[in-house]
Design an enzyme around this catalytic site. Structure first.
Site, short mmCIF file in Angstrom:
data_model
loop_
_atom_site.label_atom_id
_atom_site.label_comp_id
_atom_site.label_asym_id
_atom_site.label_seq_id
_atom_site.Cartn_x
_atom_site.Cartn_y
_atom_site.Cartn_z
N GLN A 149 32.45 -5.28 -69.70
CA GLN A 149 31.75 -4.59 -68.72
C GLN A 149 33.01 -3.42 -68.59
OE1 GLN A 149 30.79 -7.03 -64.86
NE2 GLN A 149 31.88 -8.36 -66.26
N ASN A 150 34.07 -3.49 -69.27
CA ASN A 150 35.12 -2.34 -69.22
C ASN A 150 34.70 -1.44 -69.93
OD1 ASN A 150 36.27 -4.60 -67.85
ND2 ASN A 150 37.48 -5.39 -69.59
N CYS A 200 28.65 21.73 -69.98
CA CYS A 200 28.32 21.53 -71.20
C CYS A 200 28.26 22.90 -71.98
CB CYS A 200 26.74 21.08 -71.14
SG CYS A 200 25.78 20.83 -72.70
N ASP A 237 37.45 0.74 -70.77
CA ASP A 237 38.78 1.24 -71.30
C ASP A 237 38.91 1.47 -72.70
OD1 ASP A 237 39.23 -1.57 -71.83
OD2 ASP A 237 39.94 -1.89 -70.05
N GLY A 288 37.85 -13.07 -66.92
CA GLY A 288 38.52 -11.79 -66.08
C GLY A 288 37.44 -11.12 -65.41
N HIS A 293 28.73 -1.21 -69.72
CA HIS A 293 28.74 -0.23 -68.49
C HIS A 293 29.43 1.21 -69.08
CE1 HIS A 293 28.93 -3.46 -65.33
NE2 HIS A 293 27.88 -3.31 -65.66
N ASN A 324 40.14 -17.02 -65.80
CA ASN A 324 40.26 -16.25 -64.60
C ASN A 324 41.46 -16.79 -63.71
OD1 ASN A 324 39.96 -14.71 -62.07
ND2 ASN A 324 37.97 -14.26 -62.90
C1 BJW Z 1 42.40 -12.01 -64.19
C2 BJW Z 1 43.40 -11.51 -64.45
C3 BJW Z 1 44.08 -12.07 -65.58
C4 BJW Z 1 42.91 -10.31 -62.66
N1 BJW Z 1 43.55 -12.85 -66.23
N2 BJW Z 1 41.70 -12.74 -64.93
C5 BJW Z 1 22.18 -7.05 -54.21
C6 BJW Z 1 22.21 -8.48 -55.01
C7 BJW Z 1 22.42 -8.18 -56.41
C8 BJW Z 1 22.43 -7.11 -57.02
C9 BJW Z 1 22.38 -5.94 -56.36
C10 BJW Z 1 22.27 -5.78 -55.06
N3 BJW Z 1 22.24 -4.67 -54.55
C11 BJW Z 1 22.64 -3.74 -55.86
C12 BJW Z 1 22.32 -4.46 -56.67
C13 BJW Z 1 22.37 -3.81 -58.22
C14 BJW Z 1 23.88 -3.61 -58.26
C15 BJW Z 1 24.90 -4.50 -58.10
O1 BJW Z 1 25.24 -5.53 -58.79
N4 BJW Z 1 25.72 -4.66 -57.04
C16 BJW Z 1 26.53 -5.75 -56.44
C17 BJW Z 1 27.81 -5.17 -56.17
C18 BJW Z 1 25.83 -6.48 -55.51
N5 BJW Z 1 23.90 -3.25 -59.82
C19 BJW Z 1 23.76 -2.21 -60.27
O2 BJW Z 1 23.34 -1.18 -59.79
C20 BJW Z 1 23.66 -2.06 -61.86
N6 BJW Z 1 22.31 -1.56 -62.10
C21 BJW Z 1 21.10 -2.11 -61.77
O3 BJW Z 1 21.10 -3.14 -61.29
O4 BJW Z 1 20.06 -0.97 -62.25
C22 BJW Z 1 18.77 -1.66 -61.84
C23 BJW Z 1 18.41 -0.48 -60.73
C24 BJW Z 1 18.00 0.58 -61.09
C25 BJW Z 1 17.74 1.68 -60.10
C26 BJW Z 1 17.82 1.13 -58.95
C27 BJW Z 1 18.16 -0.06 -58.44
C28 BJW Z 1 18.50 -0.92 -59.37
C29 BJW Z 1 24.60 -1.16 -62.45
C30 BJW Z 1 26.09 -1.73 -62.09
C31 BJW Z 1 27.21 -0.48 -62.64
C32 BJW Z 1 28.33 -1.25 -62.50
N7 BJW Z 1 29.52 -0.03 -62.47
C33 BJW Z 1 30.60 -0.33 -62.27
C34 BJW Z 1 31.45 1.03 -62.58
C35 BJW Z 1 31.32 1.46 -64.23
C36 BJW Z 1 32.19 2.56 -64.21
C37 BJW Z 1 33.64 3.00 -63.84
O5 BJW Z 1 34.60 2.02 -64.41
O6 BJW Z 1 33.91 3.52 -62.82
O7 BJW Z 1 31.24 -1.30 -63.43
S1 BJW Z 1 31.13 -1.10 -60.92
C38 BJW Z 1 32.59 -2.14 -61.45
O8 BJW Z 1 32.31 -3.58 -61.12
C39 BJW Z 1 32.52 -1.81 -62.92
C40 BJW Z 1 32.88 -3.11 -63.43
O9 BJW Z 1 32.64 -3.18 -64.81
C41 BJW Z 1 32.12 -4.16 -62.60
C42 BJW Z 1 32.50 -5.45 -62.63
O10 BJW Z 1 33.72 -5.80 -62.21
P1 BJW Z 1 34.76 -6.84 -62.69
O11 BJW Z 1 35.11 -6.33 -64.07
O12 BJW Z 1 34.43 -8.05 -62.55
O13 BJW Z 1 36.10 -6.51 -62.07
P2 BJW Z 1 36.62 -7.12 -60.59
O14 BJW Z 1 37.83 -6.29 -60.28
O15 BJW Z 1 35.57 -7.48 -59.83
O16 BJW Z 1 37.18 -8.59 -61.08
C43 BJW Z 1 38.51 -8.87 -61.86
C44 BJW Z 1 38.61 -10.20 -62.10
O17 BJW Z 1 39.82 -10.70 -63.04
C45 BJW Z 1 38.92 -11.06 -60.74
O18 BJW Z 1 38.21 -12.19 -60.65
C46 BJW Z 1 40.15 -11.56 -60.84
O19 BJW Z 1 40.61 -12.72 -60.47
C47 BJW Z 1 40.37 -11.48 -62.38
N8 BJW Z 1 41.82 -11.30 -62.97
N9 BJW Z 1 43.57 -10.26 -63.14
C48 BJW Z 1 42.27 -13.41 -65.76
N10 BJW Z 1 45.26 -11.54 -65.62
ZN ZN Z 2 23.69 20.08 -71.71
#
Ligand code: BJW
Ligand code: ZN
Length: 252
Positions: free
Chosen positions: A111-112, A157, A114, A197, A129, A223
């Site tokens: 999902q990263n 662009c 980076d 993670g 992502h 995690n």
């Molecule tokens: C360690 C550690 C160490 C720390 N060792 N571990 C209701 C229910 C279900 C779904 C939805 C809902 N309402 C809306 C939705 C859909 C929505 C969604 O899921 N929302 C939820 C928040 C509820 N999803 C979407 O919109 C997706 N698209 C979609 O569904 O399309 C269909 C659609 C189309 C049209 C209309 C409607 C629907 C798209 C999701 C895109 C997510 N984008 C981001 C940003 C990317 C760009 C950017 O970077 O700026 O992606 S959001 C952000 O969260 C990023 C990440 O990839 C993603 C996940 O986060 P991640 O990686 O889990 O990080 P953290 O910080 O949450 O967790 C870190 C973990 O590491 C922790 O657990 C720590 O403990 C651990 N940790 N140090 C091991 N050393």
């Molecule tokens: Zn263009």
């Protein structure tokens, strides 16, 4: 990175190594936590990236339409931050695991945004992502690798003069269909699925864990804390991925 490991964690590492050792096909889902030890902030929780920025102010198409300058400020800060970060032993351990298993037996779903898995040498990486290292045009199909080079406050662009945007997936946007399909296939056909993670709250990525489990895979989670995925895990390793993953790979 060395950190004290409890006897229980040691035991779980042995268990995980046994599961991985007998698996024919492995898929791994990584999240921001694997890059935390490289100095890349995570999204949620204390010190999370979103502190000071509301998610909906910066990571939705509506936010970009409303205030593209704010959104670009946020992303340009993060792009600049990437210039100094390097993969950590957790990234390297996954690259080593892929090498060990050989072609077609390991898929890394991240999902990263980076780019650190590729920098560590992982080859089959599905960036579901997108990536901060690429930009794309909001008006035409133009995309370009821009790595971490400085961009104007509101980059445009060269072909059609519309605004460029980071090539990442925002909330309410679809994931890149081809990449997502490959991720689903990998989750559904593996016999071991690693969840590393990630808080497992963002869908559809989080749904891959259940998908893998329902198709018979054993689930190993790494995690610092329990997450929404923990109830589905056969083994939960509570420790930093930069120590736990190398310890597993060392035992194979
Ligand atoms: C360690 C550690 C160490 C720390 N060792 N571990 C209701 C229910 C279900 C779904 C939805 C809902 N309402 C809306 C939705 C859909 C929505 C969604 O899921 N929302 C939820 C928040 C509820 N999803 C979407 O919109 C997706 N698209 C979609 O569904 O399309 C269909 C659609 C189309 C049209 C209309 C409607 C629907 C798209 C999701 C895109 C997510 N984008 C981001 C940003 C990317 C760009 C950017 O970077 O700026 O992606 S959001 C952000 O969260 C990023 C990440 O990839 C993603 C996940 O986060 P991640 O990686 O889990 O990080 P953290 O910080 O949450 O967790 C870190 C973990 O590491 C922790 O657990 C720590 O403990 C651990 N940790 N140090 C091991 N050393
Ligand atoms: Zn263009």
């Amino acid at each position: 990175m060395d950190s004290p490991m409890t006897p229980d964690l040691h035991q779980q590492i042995e268990r995980a190594a046994r599961i991985i050792g007998r698996a024919k096909k492995i898929a791994a889902l990584t999240g921001a936590g694997i890059s935390a030890e490289s100095g890349v902030p995570t999204f949620r929780g204390a010190g999370g990236l979103w502190e000071g920025y509301r998610v909906e102010d910066v990571a939705t198409p509506a936010a970009f339409a409303r205030d593209p300058a704010l959104v670009w400020r946020f992303y340009n800060l993060r792009r600049a931050g990437l210039a100094a970060v390097r993969p950590n032993p957790g990234h390297h351990a996954l690259a080593a695991l892929e090498d060990r298993l050989g072609q077609g037996r390991f898929t890394l779903i991240t999902q990263n945004v980076d780019g650190l898995h590729r920098a560590a040498g992982s080859r089959r990486v599905l960036e579901i992502h997108g990536t901060l290292r690429r930009v794309r045009c909001t008006g035409c199909a133009w995309t370009a690798d821009r790595a971490t080079e400085a961009l104007p406050d509101l980059p445009r662009c060269g072909a059609c003069h519309e605004l460029l945007r980071p090539d990442v997936v925002w909330f309410n946007e679809l994931l890149p269909p081809d990449t997502w399909q490959q991720a689903e296939d990998a989750a559904q056909t593996c016999d071991c699925f690693l969840v590393i993670g990630t808080s497992a709250v963002v869908y559809p990525a989080a749904g891959l864990v259940e998908s893998a489990r329902l198709n018979g895979a054993e689930i190993i989670e790494v995690n610092l804390t329990a997450t929404r995925a923990s109830s589905q895990a056969d083994v939960t390793l509570l420790g930093p991925s930069g120590s736990v993953l190398p310890a597993i790979v060392q035992r194979l």
